[in-house]
Design a protein around this motif. Structure first.
Motif, PDB file in Angstrom:
ATOM      1  N   UNK A   1      43.949 -46.816  63.870  1.00  0.00           N
ATOM      2  CA  UNK A   1      42.920 -45.813  63.608  1.00  0.00           C
ATOM      3  C   UNK A   1      42.283 -45.959  62.241  1.00  0.00           C
ATOM      4  N   UNK A   2      43.076 -46.364  61.250  1.00  0.00           N
ATOM      5  CA  UNK A   2      42.537 -46.595  59.907  1.00  0.00           C
ATOM      6  C   UNK A   2      41.593 -47.789  59.895  1.00  0.00           C
ATOM      7  N   UNK A   3      41.992 -48.862  60.593  1.00  0.00           N
ATOM      8  CA  UNK A   3      41.136 -50.049  60.662  1.00  0.00           C
ATOM      9  C   UNK A   3      39.824 -49.746  61.377  1.00  0.00           C
ATOM     10  N   UNK A   4      39.891 -48.944  62.440  1.00  0.00           N
ATOM     11  CA  UNK A   4      38.678 -48.566  63.173  1.00  0.00           C
ATOM     12  C   UNK A   4      37.767 -47.708  62.302  1.00  0.00           C
ATOM     13  N   UNK A   5      38.339 -46.842  61.462  1.00  0.00           N
ATOM     14  CA  UNK A   5      37.511 -46.024  60.569  1.00  0.00           C
ATOM     15  C   UNK A   5      36.671 -46.916  59.653  1.00  0.00           C
ATOM     16  N   UNK A   6      37.301 -47.907  59.039  1.00  0.00           N
ATOM     17  CA  UNK A   6      36.543 -48.848  58.202  1.00  0.00           C
ATOM     18  C   UNK A   6      35.545 -49.617  59.057  1.00  0.00           C
ATOM     19  N   UNK A   7      35.965 -49.994  60.263  1.00  0.00           N
ATOM     20  CA  UNK A   7      35.080 -50.721  61.167  1.00  0.00           C
ATOM     21  C   UNK A   7      33.838 -49.934  61.540  1.00  0.00           C
ATOM     22  N   UNK A   8      33.969 -48.609  61.664  1.00  0.00           N
ATOM     23  CA  UNK A   8      32.797 -47.787  61.976  1.00  0.00           C
ATOM     24  C   UNK A   8      31.825 -47.736  60.802  1.00  0.00           C
ATOM     25  N   UNK A   9      32.373 -47.648  59.588  1.00  0.00           N
ATOM     26  CA  UNK A   9      31.491 -47.682  58.416  1.00  0.00           C
ATOM     27  C   UNK A   9      30.771 -49.027  58.351  1.00  0.00           C
ATOM     28  N   UNK A  10      31.498 -50.099  58.645  1.00  0.00           N
ATOM     29  CA  UNK A  10      30.887 -51.429  58.678  1.00  0.00           C
ATOM     30  C   UNK A  10      29.762 -51.491  59.711  1.00  0.00           C
ATOM     31  N   UNK A  11      30.035 -50.987  60.928  1.00  0.00           N
ATOM     32  CA  UNK A  11      29.015 -51.006  61.988  1.00  0.00           C
ATOM     33  C   UNK A  11      27.799 -50.184  61.584  1.00  0.00           C
ATOM     34  N   UNK A  12      28.033 -49.066  60.888  1.00  0.00           N
ATOM     35  CA  UNK A  12      26.912 -48.242  60.427  1.00  0.00           C
ATOM     36  C   UNK A  12      26.095 -48.980  59.370  1.00  0.00           C
ATOM     37  N   UNK A  13      26.791 -49.669  58.461  1.00  0.00           N
ATOM     38  CA  UNK A  13      26.070 -50.456  57.439  1.00  0.00           C
ATOM     39  C   UNK A  13      25.239 -51.551  58.101  1.00  0.00           C
TER      40      UNK A  13
ATOM     41  N   UNK B   1      17.822 -51.888  60.514  1.00  0.00           N
ATOM     42  CA  UNK B   1      16.762 -50.897  60.682  1.00  0.00           C
ATOM     43  C   UNK B   1      16.969 -49.946  61.845  1.00  0.00           C
ATOM     44  N   UNK B   2      18.201 -49.855  62.361  1.00  0.00           N
ATOM     45  CA  UNK B   2      18.457 -48.986  63.518  1.00  0.00           C
ATOM     46  C   UNK B   2      18.780 -47.550  63.122  1.00  0.00           C
ATOM     47  N   UNK B   3      19.423 -47.350  61.979  1.00  0.00           N
ATOM     48  CA  UNK B   3      19.745 -45.999  61.510  1.00  0.00           C
ATOM     49  C   UNK B   3      19.397 -45.895  60.029  1.00  0.00           C
ATOM     50  N   UNK B   4      19.230 -44.643  59.553  1.00  0.00           N
ATOM     51  CA  UNK B   4      18.876 -44.459  58.149  1.00  0.00           C
ATOM     52  C   UNK B   4      20.124 -44.356  57.282  1.00  0.00           C
ATOM     53  N   UNK B   5      19.894 -44.307  55.976  1.00  0.00           N
ATOM     54  CA  UNK B   5      21.006 -44.277  55.018  1.00  0.00           C
ATOM     55  C   UNK B   5      21.834 -43.003  55.162  1.00  0.00           C
ATOM     56  N   UNK B   6      21.194 -41.904  55.526  1.00  0.00           N
ATOM     57  CA  UNK B   6      21.921 -40.639  55.652  1.00  0.00           C
ATOM     58  C   UNK B   6      23.034 -40.728  56.687  1.00  0.00           C
ATOM     59  N   UNK B   7      22.780 -41.420  57.793  1.00  0.00           N
ATOM     60  CA  UNK B   7      23.811 -41.520  58.838  1.00  0.00           C
ATOM     61  C   UNK B   7      24.972 -42.408  58.378  1.00  0.00           C
ATOM     62  N   UNK B   8      24.675 -43.434  57.597  1.00  0.00           N
ATOM     63  CA  UNK B   8      25.750 -44.254  57.026  1.00  0.00           C
ATOM     64  C   UNK B   8      26.604 -43.396  56.101  1.00  0.00           C
ATOM     65  N   UNK B   9      25.937 -42.633  55.243  1.00  0.00           N
ATOM     66  CA  UNK B   9      26.659 -41.776  54.298  1.00  0.00           C
ATOM     67  C   UNK B   9      27.476 -40.709  55.046  1.00  0.00           C
ATOM     68  N   UNK B  10      26.949 -40.236  56.167  1.00  0.00           N
ATOM     69  CA  UNK B  10      27.687 -39.239  56.965  1.00  0.00           C
ATOM     70  C   UNK B  10      28.986 -39.843  57.503  1.00  0.00           C
ATOM     71  N   UNK B  11      28.928 -41.087  57.940  1.00  0.00           N
ATOM     72  CA  UNK B  11      30.157 -41.773  58.358  1.00  0.00           C
ATOM     73  C   UNK B  11      31.192 -41.717  57.231  1.00  0.00           C
ATOM     74  N   UNK B  12      30.769 -42.115  56.051  1.00  0.00           N
ATOM     75  CA  UNK B  12      31.714 -42.170  54.927  1.00  0.00           C
ATOM     76  C   UNK B  12      32.266 -40.785  54.589  1.00  0.00           C
ATOM     77  N   UNK B  13      31.390 -39.798  54.505  1.00  0.00           N
ATOM     78  CA  UNK B  13      31.838 -38.473  54.062  1.00  0.00           C
ATOM     79  C   UNK B  13      32.756 -37.814  55.096  1.00  0.00           C
TER      80      UNK B  13
END
Length: 540
Positions: free
Chosen positions: A445-457, A463-475
């Motif tokens: 689960x920890x590895x997948x959490x980092x993997x989701x942030x990576x996928x968002x980045x 150009x598929x999502x904005x910076x706010x959605x990436x930041x939402x993943x992290x927060x």
């Protein structure tokens, strides 16, 4: 919402429907109604007298009308007469009641105990003549129907009325997710305290031998499962495997195959997998491969296993080349997510399960994300000693149910991961690489959490999502106590493992990314420069 009973109880004569029903109502502070008593009030005479004067068909007509009225307007515990569910109109009413969220409980008593109680009670026109012979004949007719019209099955053998009532309450309060679809034999995921009590019912009467496969840390839960199995009359083989990923190897599987062979396991026997995700993966793989497939039931004991590994029919083992590269798609007969097992989880093992929960929110059900946001502090500070009976238990039960429903949606039309099901791999391309490079010291689960942030980045770079959605993943993930960065591997090693990922097509990389919350797309063959830039962004 229209009024409906909290639960309807049915069963054979002498099963204890009235006594147990009254105990349930008392414990829950609800009213109790008995259909036979209500019928006598309606017709103004005792049932034996009504039978004698008007006959059984007339009685069944009155009975069906009374039951229909109570299913629409009564809000307590409602007990039916033994023969009531045999009437077609009552069957339809019970089906409609279940469709509105109702619980029909089949109180399945030991036949000898029930016959003795029925004979002591007297006043049962259906048992006139040789009472025991009549009871057995009626049981043969009614038992299959009772199974069909109920959605909660409670074995009461050896239980006091109070014990049976507690078991009914536990099982009625459980959440049920039904999984079916193309190429899937339908099964249920039961979520709640006492879900393991369904074990004998899910296994059925065909198996004689049960291989109970579990890890050492869940010994107290395996002891309970073993007791339930032996009470159900099964011969139990206790098989302990290494904890976590070291238990998912060909050597461990081969040791179990050898033991099943030596102990004479046949195609009619079964496997029960109990423990975390690795244990249920391995148990399912053994079940899928022994004699080309035998029945198995999953009893997940961690949050991660409840929301991920135990549901969906993926079974497998790891090899030196990667994770889950050898396996089978093979669905369980049932999944019993007993919430009492979560009370023994350390905080860090509970939190890693939230990674897969959050993933389901990102890809399909945004309400999951809202619940995680609202309860982030309580979830991050999870304490097993105070968990059961706390407000957090209901929150976690809802998160498990919603996450399982997301998985069921993807699995139901794509069991073998040829399209839609791949979307469940959000965050897994890098996540699996991290696990392999860390020699599985990082929890999934920890590895997948980092993997989701990576996928968002990566989605942001493309150009598929904005910076706010990436930041939402992290927060959000950080607020739950999950990691959002990884610094311990080289890009070259990660890239090599990404090329071995099961989503890859030939020499082309393939990722699962978002283009908005709740909507997932495939990203095919992005440039190595973009893949590396996204990797650089999660290294801080």
């Amino acid at each position: 919402m229209a009024a409906r009973p909290y639960a309807v109880i049915l069963g054979m004569m002498g099963a204890g429907k009235t006594r147990v029903g009254k105990e349930v109502a008392h414990m829950l502070h609800l009213p109790f109604a008995d259909a036979d008593a209500e019928i006598e009030r309606e017709v103004g005479m005792k049932i034996p007298a009504y039978f004698e004067q008007y006959g059984e068909p007339a009685f069944r007509e009155v009975e069906a009308d009374v039951i229909a009225d109570f299913l629409e307007g009564f809000e307590g515990i409602f007990s039916l007469g033994g023969g009531a569910p045999m009437t077609p109109s009552t069957q339809r009413e019970l089906s409609a009641y279940i469709g509105r969220g109702g619980k029909v409980v089949y109180l399945d008593a030991d036949p000898q105990e029930a016959m003795e109680r029925a004979n002591r009670g007297g006043g049962r026109p259906m048992l006139n003549g040789d009472a025991n012979a009549r009871w057995r004949k009626l049981y043969e007719q009614r038992d299959p129907v009772f199974h069909e019209v109920s959605n909660v099955h409670v074995h009461t053998r050896g239980l006091t009325p109070q014990g049976a009532a507690k078991k009914v309450i536990d099982m009625v309060s459980q959440r049920i997710v039904h999984v079916d679809g193309t190429a899937i034999e339908p099964y249920n995921v039961a979520i709640g305290e006492g879900a393991m009590n369904r074990l004998v019912d899910v296994l059925g009467t065909q198996p004689k031998k049960i291989a109970l496969i579990h890890t050492q840390p869940v010994q107290r839960h395996s002891d309970r499962a073993r007791a339930l199995l032996r009470q159900g009359g099964y011969e139990v083989s206790d098989i302990v495997i290494p904890d976590a990923e070291p238990g998912k190897t060909i050597a461990v599987a081969n040791g179990i195959w050898e033991r099943l062979g030596a102990e004479g396991f046949t195609r009619s026997d079964a496997v029960v997998g109990l423990g975390g995700g690795a244990a249920t993966d391995l148990a399912g793989f053994v079940a899928a491969t022994w004699m080309r497939g035998i029945r198995y039931v999953n009893c997940p004991t961690s949050l991660l296993a409840m929301v991920d590994a135990s549901t969906g029919g993926k079974t497998g083992i790891n090899t030196p080349q990667g994770k889950n590269l050898v396996g089978s798609f093979y669905t369980p007969a049932g999944v019993l997510a007993d919430m009492t097992t979560l009370a023994s989880l350390p905080n860090d093992i509970f939190i890693e399960g939230l990674g897969e929960v959050a993933k389901s929110g990102f890809i399909r059900d945004p309400e999951i994300l809202h619940i995680l946001e609202e309860h982030a502090d309580e979830l991050r500070n999870f304490n097993g000693q105070t968990f059961l009976g706390s407000p957090l238990e209901d929150v976690v039960a809802e998160l498990i149910e919603r996450t399982v429903r997301v998985k069921a949606y993807h699995v139901s039309s794509d069991l073998k991961e040829k399209g839609l099901r791949e979307f469940l791999n959000y965050g897994h391309t890098l996540g699996h690489a991290i696990e392999k490079l860390e020699h599985f010291r990082w929890r999934h689960g920890n590895a997948v959490a980092v993997g989701m942030v990576y996928a968002a980045e990566l989605a942001n770079i493309m150009g598929l999502i904005d910076r706010d959605l990436v930041d939402y993943h992290r927060s959000l993930l950080s607020s739950l106590g999950l990691p959002t960065s990884w610094n311990d591997g080289s890009f070259e090693d990660v890239l090599a493992l990404m090329h071995r990922d099961k989503k890859a097509r030939g020499n082309e990389l393939r990722f699962v990314v978002l283009d908005s919350i709740g909507h997932v797309v495939h990203l095919d063959n992005p440039s190595v420069d973009d893949v590396e830039e996204a990797f650089r962004r999660i290294q801080h």
